[in-house]
Motif scaffolding. Structure first.
Motif, mmCIF file in Angstrom:
data_model
loop_
_atom_site.group_PDB
_atom_site.id
_atom_site.type_symbol
_atom_site.label_atom_id
_atom_site.label_comp_id
_atom_site.label_asym_id
_atom_site.label_seq_id
_atom_site.Cartn_x
_atom_site.Cartn_y
_atom_site.Cartn_z
ATOM 1 N N THR A 35 0.825 -1.211 0.000
ATOM 2 C CA THR A 35 0.000 0.000 0.000
ATOM 3 C C THR A 35 0.856 1.255 0.000
ATOM 4 O O THR A 35 0.574 2.203 -0.742
ATOM 5 C CB THR A 35 -0.946 0.005 1.217
ATOM 6 O OG1 THR A 35 -1.737 -1.184 1.186
ATOM 7 C CG2 THR A 35 -1.853 1.216 1.200
ATOM 8 N N LEU A 36 1.898 1.270 0.808
ATOM 9 C CA LEU A 36 2.748 2.455 0.906
ATOM 10 C C LEU A 36 3.604 2.627 -0.353
ATOM 11 O O LEU A 36 3.902 3.747 -0.748
ATOM 12 C CB LEU A 36 3.627 2.358 2.152
ATOM 13 C CG LEU A 36 4.115 3.651 2.746
ATOM 14 C CD1 LEU A 36 2.965 4.566 3.132
ATOM 15 C CD2 LEU A 36 4.993 3.387 3.937
ATOM 16 N N ASN A 37 4.024 1.496 -0.951
ATOM 17 C CA ASN A 37 4.864 1.526 -2.154
ATOM 18 C C ASN A 37 6.071 2.443 -1.938
ATOM 19 O O ASN A 37 6.329 3.377 -2.702
ATOM 20 C CB ASN A 37 4.055 1.966 -3.381
ATOM 21 C CG ASN A 37 4.812 1.724 -4.664
ATOM 22 O OD1 ASN A 37 5.665 0.839 -4.740
ATOM 23 N ND2 ASN A 37 4.516 2.513 -5.676
ATOM 24 N N PHE A 38 6.787 2.148 -0.846
ATOM 25 C CA PHE A 38 7.862 3.017 -0.375
ATOM 26 C C PHE A 38 8.744 2.172 0.543
ATOM 27 O O PHE A 38 8.270 1.203 1.125
ATOM 28 C CB PHE A 38 7.210 4.174 0.402
ATOM 29 C CG PHE A 38 8.122 5.294 0.770
ATOM 30 C CD1 PHE A 38 8.592 6.167 -0.200
ATOM 31 C CD2 PHE A 38 8.489 5.511 2.090
ATOM 32 C CE1 PHE A 38 9.413 7.234 0.139
ATOM 33 C CE2 PHE A 38 9.310 6.567 2.438
ATOM 34 C CZ PHE A 38 9.774 7.435 1.460
ATOM 35 N N PRO A 39 10.032 2.510 0.712
ATOM 36 C CA PRO A 39 10.880 1.728 1.608
ATOM 37 C C PRO A 39 10.324 1.653 3.034
ATOM 38 O O PRO A 39 9.971 2.670 3.632
ATOM 39 C CB PRO A 39 12.220 2.468 1.573
ATOM 40 C CG PRO A 39 12.229 3.140 0.236
ATOM 41 C CD PRO A 39 10.792 3.558 0.015
ATOM 42 N N VAL A 40 10.269 0.426 3.551
ATOM 43 C CA VAL A 40 9.752 0.166 4.893
ATOM 44 C C VAL A 40 10.833 -0.520 5.712
ATOM 45 O O VAL A 40 11.556 -1.386 5.226
ATOM 46 C CB VAL A 40 8.470 -0.692 4.841
ATOM 47 C CG1 VAL A 40 8.023 -1.132 6.228
ATOM 48 C CG2 VAL A 40 7.350 0.081 4.143
ATOM 49 N N ASN A 41 10.919 -0.137 6.983
ATOM 50 C CA ASN A 41 11.869 -0.658 7.963
ATOM 51 C C ASN A 41 11.079 -1.452 9.007
ATOM 52 O O ASN A 41 10.035 -1.003 9.451
ATOM 53 C CB ASN A 41 12.519 0.558 8.621
ATOM 54 C CG ASN A 41 13.562 0.256 9.685
ATOM 55 O OD1 ASN A 41 14.446 1.058 9.904
ATOM 56 N ND2 ASN A 41 13.499 -0.850 10.379
ATOM 57 N N VAL A 42 11.554 -2.634 9.361
ATOM 58 C CA VAL A 42 10.970 -3.354 10.497
ATOM 59 C C VAL A 42 12.081 -3.673 11.486
ATOM 60 O O VAL A 42 13.261 -3.614 11.162
ATOM 61 C CB VAL A 42 10.219 -4.648 10.095
ATOM 62 C CG1 VAL A 42 9.041 -4.332 9.199
ATOM 63 C CG2 VAL A 42 11.136 -5.639 9.436
#
Length: 180
Positions: free
Chosen positions: A103-110
């Motif tokens: 949904t964000l279509n963006f780099p995600v950090n976990v």
């Protein structure tokens, strides 16, 4: 941020909640902070990496679905404000990570937790950044607790010396050998 960049940092995490109260800051205020940090980096000549953390999944009102939607909403605002990565704290379920990334279509950090999927799974889910967070410190403290228990209960210290690095290895970590 100015002081941090002044000593050579090229990246920063910015959080959206107050630790003491566990209350989320207004999203509009966070957007303004991200824009100000982006502008400051530019004026200082640094391409500053901004990792915008949201604790909405943990502290927003409502059930899991409402908290997830708020974390996603905040992620979209932070992305659009100029963050380089969004860091949704508490997001560990593969299906929710997949939906968040898609949904964000963006780099995600976990962050690494006992429930976080493996690195290979995270890659397949589209996660771009993995943070150890306090996991390494917790692991060391757990090891020290087990080692102390061994000394107290068994009178041995095998766990302290098995697989330990040597003095020379430790020194080489901070004083690399010069070559040629």
């Amino acid at each position: 941020v100015r002081q941090i960049v002044g000593v050579g940092a090229v990246g920063i995490n910015i959080e959206d909640f107050e630790h003491e109260s566990k209350k989320l800051f207004r999203v509009e205020d966070q957007v303004e902070k991200i824009k100000a940090i982006r502008k400051l980096g530019e004026t200082m000549g640094v391409n500053l990496v901004i990792n915008a953390r949201t604790d909405a999944f943990r502290y927003a009102e409502g059930g899991e679905e409402e908290r997830f939607r708020e974390a996603l909403r905040r992620g979209e605002f932070y992305r659009d404000a100029g963050a380089d990565c969004v860091y949704p704290m508490g997001l560990t379920q593969a299906n929710l990570i997949r939906e968040y990334v898609r949904t964000l279509n963006f780099p995600v950090n976990v962050m690494v937790t006992k429930n976080t999927p493996s690195v290979q799974e995270l890659e397949a889910l589209g996660v771009k950044r993995l943070s150890f967070g306090p996991a390494a410190a917790y692991a060391v403290m757990g090891f020290l607790k087990r080692a102390a228990r061994e000394v107290l209960e068994k009178g041995t210290y095998t766990s302290l010396v098995t697989e330990a690095i040597t003095y020379d290895e430790l020194n080489s970590l901070t004083h690399p050998q010069k070559t040629g």
